[in-house]
Design a protein around this motif. Sequence first.
Motif, mmCIF file in Angstrom:
data_model
loop_
_atom_site.group_PDB
_atom_site.id
_atom_site.type_symbol
_atom_site.label_atom_id
_atom_site.label_comp_id
_atom_site.label_asym_id
_atom_site.label_seq_id
_atom_site.Cartn_x
_atom_site.Cartn_y
_atom_site.Cartn_z
ATOM 1 N N GLU A 178 50.358 79.788 49.830
ATOM 2 C CA GLU A 178 49.041 79.789 50.885
ATOM 3 C C GLU A 178 48.521 81.111 50.919
ATOM 4 N N ALA A 179 49.693 82.071 50.911
ATOM 5 C CA ALA A 179 49.642 83.205 50.789
ATOM 6 C C ALA A 179 49.670 84.666 49.780
ATOM 7 N N VAL A 180 49.564 83.786 48.451
ATOM 8 C CA VAL A 180 50.066 84.788 46.903
ATOM 9 C C VAL A 180 49.288 84.258 46.434
ATOM 10 N N PRO A 181 48.819 85.168 45.286
ATOM 11 C CA PRO A 181 47.538 85.237 44.416
ATOM 12 C C PRO A 181 48.295 84.146 43.502
ATOM 13 N N TRP A 182 47.059 83.241 42.505
ATOM 14 C CA TRP A 182 47.562 82.316 41.424
ATOM 15 C C TRP A 182 46.755 82.221 40.546
ATOM 16 N N THR A 183 47.254 81.920 39.663
ATOM 17 C CA THR A 183 47.215 81.953 37.585
ATOM 18 C C THR A 183 45.862 80.668 37.310
ATOM 19 N N GLU A 184 45.129 80.463 37.014
ATOM 20 C CA GLU A 184 44.300 79.733 36.753
ATOM 21 C C GLU A 184 45.056 78.343 36.871
ATOM 22 N N GLU A 185 45.884 78.340 35.772
ATOM 23 C CA GLU A 185 46.669 77.125 35.923
ATOM 24 C C GLU A 185 47.489 76.469 36.650
ATOM 25 N N GLU A 186 48.381 77.668 37.675
ATOM 26 C CA GLU A 186 48.750 77.539 38.654
ATOM 27 C C GLU A 186 48.006 76.371 39.505
ATOM 28 N N GLU A 187 46.422 77.397 39.964
ATOM 29 C CA GLU A 187 45.455 76.587 40.538
ATOM 30 C C GLU A 187 45.597 75.253 40.690
ATOM 31 N N LYS A 188 45.363 74.783 38.896
ATOM 32 C CA LYS A 188 45.296 73.542 38.602
ATOM 33 C C LYS A 188 46.145 72.833 39.055
ATOM 34 N N ARG A 189 47.264 73.365 39.220
ATOM 35 C CA ARG A 189 48.382 72.510 39.608
ATOM 36 C C ARG A 189 47.908 72.177 40.855
ATOM 37 N N VAL A 190 47.432 73.431 42.045
ATOM 38 C CA VAL A 190 47.304 73.633 43.443
ATOM 39 C C VAL A 190 46.265 72.311 43.990
ATOM 40 N N ILE A 191 45.667 72.582 42.957
ATOM 41 C CA ILE A 191 44.390 71.040 43.679
ATOM 42 C C ILE A 191 45.011 69.949 43.130
ATOM 43 N N GLU A 192 45.794 69.472 42.398
ATOM 44 C CA GLU A 192 46.301 68.386 41.943
ATOM 45 C C GLU A 192 47.377 68.064 43.090
ATOM 46 N N ILE A 193 47.971 68.804 44.051
ATOM 47 C CA ILE A 193 48.668 68.519 44.684
ATOM 48 C C ILE A 193 48.002 68.222 46.071
ATOM 49 N N ILE A 194 46.586 69.268 46.112
ATOM 50 C CA ILE A 194 46.208 68.908 47.391
ATOM 51 C C ILE A 194 46.781 67.330 48.058
ATOM 52 N N PRO A 195 45.643 66.265 47.699
ATOM 53 C CA PRO A 195 45.963 65.079 47.856
ATOM 54 C C PRO A 195 46.738 64.468 48.480
ATOM 55 N N LEU A 196 47.785 64.988 47.900
ATOM 56 C CA LEU A 196 49.778 64.593 48.269
ATOM 57 C C LEU A 196 49.859 64.684 50.039
ATOM 58 N N LEU A 197 49.392 65.718 50.167
ATOM 59 C CA LEU A 197 49.789 66.400 51.415
ATOM 60 C C LEU A 197 48.551 65.900 52.853
ATOM 61 N N ARG A 198 48.926 66.244 54.014
ATOM 62 C CA ARG A 198 48.486 66.361 55.112
ATOM 63 C C ARG A 198 47.113 67.334 55.636
ATOM 64 N N GLU A 199 46.389 66.449 56.345
ATOM 65 C CA GLU A 199 44.957 67.509 56.303
ATOM 66 C C GLU A 199 45.321 68.658 56.517
ATOM 67 N N GLU A 200 46.193 68.947 58.108
ATOM 68 C CA GLU A 200 46.241 70.126 58.383
ATOM 69 C C GLU A 200 47.404 70.940 57.567
ATOM 70 N N GLU A 201 48.013 70.593 56.629
ATOM 71 C CA GLU A 201 48.570 71.053 55.392
ATOM 72 C C GLU A 201 47.766 71.668 54.548
ATOM 73 N N SER A 202 46.756 71.190 53.796
ATOM 74 C CA SER A 202 45.809 71.181 52.756
ATOM 75 C C SER A 202 44.526 71.946 53.378
ATOM 76 N N ARG A 203 44.947 72.583 54.774
ATOM 77 C CA ARG A 203 43.245 72.968 55.203
ATOM 78 C C ARG A 203 43.234 74.491 54.751
ATOM 79 N N GLU A 204 44.203 75.148 54.431
ATOM 80 C CA GLU A 204 44.138 76.319 54.106
ATOM 81 C C GLU A 204 43.642 76.680 52.706
ATOM 82 N N LEU A 205 44.484 75.059 51.713
ATOM 83 C CA LEU A 205 44.343 75.659 50.494
ATOM 84 C C LEU A 205 42.773 74.954 50.528
ATOM 85 N N LEU A 206 42.371 73.889 50.873
ATOM 86 C CA LEU A 206 40.924 73.504 50.316
ATOM 87 C C LEU A 206 39.838 74.518 50.323
#
Length: 469
Positions: A178-206
């Motif tokens: 949540e706290a650091v910048p991402w590359t474009e490739e890292e952002e794709k991985r973050v989007i892929e992992i969001i569905p695995l998280l609980r709502e409160e965990e994914s809120r900031e990333l979403l």
Amino acid sequence: MIPTNTKKRQRVPHHPTSTRHAVDTTRLESTAKLRRIKSISSFNDDSTADVILRLYVDSSSPFVAESSAEDEVQIYLHSDVLRRSKYFAAFLSDRWQNPNPNNNDIVSDGDEKVIRLNFGVSSTKPSSISDHVTVMQLLYTDDFSSVINSVTVALDLLLVALQLLFEDCVKACIKFIEAVPWTEEEEKRVIEIIPLLREEESRELLSRVYSHDDSCEEMLHGLITSAIHNHPNMAFVKAFVAKLLREFASRESARRVLERAFEESLKVVKESLEEYSSPDFRGDTNETEAIQRLNLHTAMTNGRHLVWLVERMIELRVADSAVKEWSEQAEFTADLQRAFRDDAWRNIVPGLPSVVMRCTCKLANGIAGGTILAARQVRMKLVKDWLPVLIVCKDNVSPLVPSQKVLYLELEETFLRIISTLPMSDAQELLQQCLSFSTKNVEDCPHLITAFNTWFRRATRPSLTDDRS
């Protein structure tokens, strides 16, 4: 747009299935007591470990061609530490009551049992086993920051921590991501992992990777407004925003944003000229003069904005609505004619006529050049309403500077080209108003001669009905 119906996976501890057997509770208590005595545990310490974990690449994975010595590792762990992982806590809770499930063994080591566990890792990359080993090592510490030091590491370990239900590690990985910048490739991985998280965990990333539907247009409009109104380095910022508009993925969005900005600036110019031309603001008082100066400067400033906006619209070929709007300004052009017949503006905004006529010239050139396909009525009204303004500018703005002469001559030629696209009756009416384009030396106005010769050639051509008879 932020997904609102994403189905979150529930992290439920996995209980290995086996036949249940009774366990001697006295022996369990004795083992627990011995474990408490060995309170100082260290990772991979075979002298104190009561769990031997074998990590291996699951050969059933479609991504694994064949096993090798590098595809497995054995580490020595401690059950009291492993329980930080809800997965192992559930497993060990059942395991004490269920000997030998799934080829896992309990072997005697003096008075204490040693549990042997096999854990298959299905992986698409060789580092997955090392990621599992790292997460096992993190069970022994609360200092996650020394290991989680990049987005790639955090994402790799997060997948393992989610699998093992190691909540402290999950929180540490998410906090870092949540706290650091991402590359474009890292952002794709973050989007892929969001569905695995609980709502409160994914809120900031979403909130970081999704937005509401019209946010892009609001951002573009804000950039345009800042570029033409507020920013001190206006020329550089305008060039940058122009580049963003050229490269923006949706031309329709760019069209809507530019049309909105065009209408806003045009409205300000029209209102300023209307007030300047109003009888309520005529007179010689200081207050009236101050108001008139303000009106003219406002018209001049927003007129420059209009020129830049028109250039962007023509560049992106989205100026159709602007041309139509510009052709329906009978009241505005009447105010301009009244204003330019007055002498007051000359010492306040001497460049105002050129600014307004540059807008007209650019739109007219777009029509004559075919980049803007305007309907016949739009073409006719554009010339009909703006031709008198051009004539007033030439007659009342003197002496003309070289740039104004070039601009007005270009507009004359463009108007005549547009007139040539109109029906003969409309062209006849408008051409008669263009006689002011003539000069002392007839040879200096070839554009006017060509326009009349074209009309007469067409007018004297036999009709098709005569030929057919």
